[in-house]
Scaffold this motif. Sequence first.
Motif, PDB file in Angstrom:
ATOM      1  N   ARG A 223       8.555  -9.547  -9.602  1.00 25.52           N
ATOM      2  CA  ARG A 223       7.877  -9.804  -8.315  1.00 25.52           C
ATOM      3  C   ARG A 223       8.863  -9.965  -7.155  1.00 25.52           C
ATOM      4  O   ARG A 223       9.824 -10.725  -7.249  1.00 25.52           O
ATOM      5  CB  ARG A 223       7.033 -11.075  -8.444  1.00 25.52           C
ATOM      6  CG  ARG A 223       6.417 -11.534  -7.124  1.00 25.52           C
ATOM      7  CD  ARG A 223       5.350 -12.539  -7.349  1.00 25.52           C
ATOM      8  NE  ARG A 223       4.282 -11.971  -8.170  1.00 25.52           N
ATOM      9  CZ  ARG A 223       3.124 -12.586  -8.424  1.00 25.52           C
ATOM     10  NH1 ARG A 223       2.905 -13.788  -7.915  1.00 25.52           N
ATOM     11  NH2 ARG A 223       2.210 -12.021  -9.161  1.00 25.52           N
ATOM     12  N   CYS A 224       8.565  -9.218  -6.080  1.00 29.71           N
ATOM     13  CA  CYS A 224       9.348  -9.386  -4.847  1.00 29.71           C
ATOM     14  C   CYS A 224       8.839 -10.647  -4.158  1.00 29.71           C
ATOM     15  O   CYS A 224       7.640 -10.787  -3.905  1.00 29.71           O
ATOM     16  CB  CYS A 224       9.146  -8.171  -3.935  1.00 29.71           C
ATOM     17  SG  CYS A 224       9.627  -8.466  -2.213  1.00 29.71           S
ATOM     18  N   GLU A 225       9.723 -11.572  -3.858  1.00 35.03           N
ATOM     19  CA  GLU A 225       9.311 -12.832  -3.223  1.00 35.03           C
ATOM     20  C   GLU A 225       9.031 -12.670  -1.727  1.00 35.03           C
ATOM     21  O   GLU A 225       8.595 -13.598  -1.068  1.00 35.03           O
ATOM     22  CB  GLU A 225      10.366 -13.929  -3.451  1.00 35.03           C
ATOM     23  CG  GLU A 225      10.460 -14.409  -4.896  1.00 35.03           C
ATOM     24  CD  GLU A 225       9.162 -15.039  -5.420  1.00 35.03           C
ATOM     25  OE1 GLU A 225       8.329 -15.470  -4.592  1.00 35.03           O
ATOM     26  OE2 GLU A 225       8.966 -15.071  -6.656  1.00 35.03           O
ATOM     27  N   GLY A 226       9.288 -11.430  -1.215  1.00 36.62           N
ATOM     28  CA  GLY A 226       8.952 -11.160   0.186  1.00 36.62           C
ATOM     29  C   GLY A 226       7.489 -10.798   0.331  1.00 36.62           C
ATOM     30  O   GLY A 226       6.772 -11.373   1.160  1.00 36.62           O
ATOM     31  N   CYS A 227       7.010  -9.850  -0.501  1.00 35.73           N
ATOM     32  CA  CYS A 227       5.622  -9.379  -0.380  1.00 35.73           C
ATOM     33  C   CYS A 227       4.741  -9.863  -1.531  1.00 35.73           C
ATOM     34  O   CYS A 227       3.535  -9.651  -1.516  1.00 35.73           O
ATOM     35  CB  CYS A 227       5.585  -7.856  -0.288  1.00 35.73           C
ATOM     36  SG  CYS A 227       6.295  -7.032  -1.730  1.00 35.73           S
ATOM     37  N   HIS A 228       5.360 -10.518  -2.519  1.00 34.42           N
ATOM     38  CA  HIS A 228       4.633 -11.059  -3.675  1.00 34.42           C
ATOM     39  C   HIS A 228       3.924  -9.969  -4.489  1.00 34.42           C
ATOM     40  O   HIS A 228       2.900 -10.231  -5.107  1.00 34.42           O
ATOM     41  CB  HIS A 228       3.636 -12.147  -3.242  1.00 34.42           C
ATOM     42  CG  HIS A 228       4.302 -13.255  -2.474  1.00 34.42           C
ATOM     43  ND1 HIS A 228       5.206 -14.117  -3.040  1.00 34.42           N
ATOM     44  CD2 HIS A 228       4.225 -13.601  -1.174  1.00 34.42           C
ATOM     45  CE1 HIS A 228       5.658 -14.959  -2.126  1.00 34.42           C
ATOM     46  NE2 HIS A 228       5.078 -14.655  -0.971  1.00 34.42           N
TER      47      HIS A 228
ATOM     48  N   GLU B  59      16.281  -2.266  -1.912  1.00 37.98           N
ATOM     49  CA  GLU B  59      15.164  -2.337  -0.969  1.00 37.98           C
ATOM     50  C   GLU B  59      13.860  -2.394  -1.741  1.00 37.98           C
ATOM     51  O   GLU B  59      13.664  -1.629  -2.687  1.00 37.98           O
ATOM     52  CB  GLU B  59      15.173  -1.103  -0.056  1.00 37.98           C
ATOM     53  CG  GLU B  59      14.075  -1.148   0.998  1.00 37.98           C
ATOM     54  CD  GLU B  59      14.127   0.070   1.918  1.00 37.98           C
ATOM     55  OE1 GLU B  59      15.213   0.360   2.460  1.00 37.98           O
ATOM     56  OE2 GLU B  59      13.094   0.723   2.085  1.00 37.98           O
ATOM     57  N   CYS B  60      12.967  -3.303  -1.340  1.00 34.39           N
ATOM     58  CA  CYS B  60      11.684  -3.402  -2.018  1.00 34.39           C
ATOM     59  C   CYS B  60      10.857  -2.167  -1.686  1.00 34.39           C
ATOM     60  O   CYS B  60      10.658  -1.870  -0.510  1.00 34.39           O
ATOM     61  CB  CYS B  60      10.937  -4.661  -1.577  1.00 34.39           C
ATOM     62  SG  CYS B  60       9.230  -4.723  -2.202  1.00 34.39           S
ATOM     63  N   PRO B  61      10.388  -1.434  -2.702  1.00 35.03           N
ATOM     64  CA  PRO B  61       9.618  -0.217  -2.430  1.00 35.03           C
ATOM     65  C   PRO B  61       8.248  -0.519  -1.802  1.00 35.03           C
ATOM     66  O   PRO B  61       7.619   0.372  -1.244  1.00 35.03           O
ATOM     67  CB  PRO B  61       9.463   0.440  -3.811  1.00 35.03           C
ATOM     68  CG  PRO B  61       9.632  -0.689  -4.780  1.00 35.03           C
ATOM     69  CD  PRO B  61      10.547  -1.685  -4.141  1.00 35.03           C
ATOM     70  N   ASN B  62       7.824  -1.750  -1.903  1.00 32.56           N
ATOM     71  CA  ASN B  62       6.514  -2.125  -1.363  1.00 32.56           C
ATOM     72  C   ASN B  62       6.574  -2.589   0.098  1.00 32.56           C
ATOM     73  O   ASN B  62       5.772  -2.175   0.924  1.00 32.56           O
ATOM     74  CB  ASN B  62       5.881  -3.229  -2.215  1.00 32.56           C
ATOM     75  CG  ASN B  62       5.596  -2.734  -3.622  1.00 32.56           C
ATOM     76  OD1 ASN B  62       5.026  -1.660  -3.815  1.00 32.56           O
ATOM     77  ND2 ASN B  62       6.018  -3.489  -4.617  1.00 32.56           N
ATOM     78  N   CYS B  63       7.515  -3.492   0.417  1.00 31.59           N
ATOM     79  CA  CYS B  63       7.521  -4.070   1.771  1.00 31.59           C
ATOM     80  C   CYS B  63       8.736  -3.660   2.606  1.00 31.59           C
ATOM     81  O   CYS B  63       8.795  -3.954   3.799  1.00 31.59           O
ATOM     82  CB  CYS B  63       7.432  -5.602   1.706  1.00 31.59           C
ATOM     83  SG  CYS B  63       8.871  -6.379   0.939  1.00 31.59           S
ATOM     84  N   GLY B  64       9.709  -2.997   1.982  1.00 34.16           N
ATOM     85  CA  GLY B  64      10.867  -2.536   2.742  1.00 34.16           C
ATOM     86  C   GLY B  64      11.891  -3.614   3.017  1.00 34.16           C
ATOM     87  O   GLY B  64      12.905  -3.371   3.683  1.00 34.16           O
TER      88      GLY B  64
HETATM   89 ZN   LIG Z   1       8.554  -6.709  -1.208  1.00 30.51          ZN
END
Ligand SMILES: [Zn+2]
Length: 248
Positions: free
Chosen positions: A210-215, A238-243
């Motif tokens: 889990r990315c703690e930026g976008c969860h 880089e998170c592929p979901n939130c960048g």
């Molecule tokens: Zn993210």
Amino acid sequence: MTDATDAPDPTSLTTADRLLLVQRIDTEADQLVNRRERLAEREQLAAASGQLATWERDRTAMRGRLDELTVVIEKAEGDATEIREHKVRLEAQMKTVIAPREAEALMHEMSTLDEQTDALDTAELEALEEQSDVDDRLTAHLSSEEALRDAVSVADGALERVTAEIDRELDELSARRNEARGELDDGVLARYDRVRASSGVAVATLTGHRCEGCHLDLSAAEIDDVKDEAAAADGVAECPNCGRMLAL
Ligand SMILES: [Zn+2]
């Protein structure tokens, strides 16, 4: 207060560690700026200033009313004096009048003058009573001036002290921020600033998948990708979901 610059051996820090450090400092500074805007001391000063402004408006209104009443009283006195003088002349004239009709007309006129002076005397008396009442209220009103001005001054001093303390902390953070940024490449910083401007928090960590930026969870394939990316870029992917930048 934990000082992020106390982290063990700065030379062993990765780019990802340094980015997290910059972010911690930025977040702390944001919180301080936010707190500075929402201080209870600021509201207290606004309330005290508002009370003083209301008090000043009331004082102006009372003084204005006293001035109006003075004009009313002086005019009533002046008018009544003129009418009484006029009546004295009519009384003198009365002594020379022989014709009953003329005497009757004079009597009528003098009686009208009496009514007018009565009305003026009543108006003057009412104005005098109100003047005395407003005067008493103004005296009582003036007695609270010092307390109101003191309250503003105390609130002002309290706000100044607390904002000075926050500003001192912000200066300290700014110095730490410059130092921490000085350890990072321009390209990394530009990317950090860009993501921060759009997402608020620029750097996130991974907890499991889990990315703690976008969860949001990353797929197993995405995890492999970001790990490869991080390995090649000193811990930064880089998170592929939130960048957001992922610190691994
Ligand atoms: Zn993210």
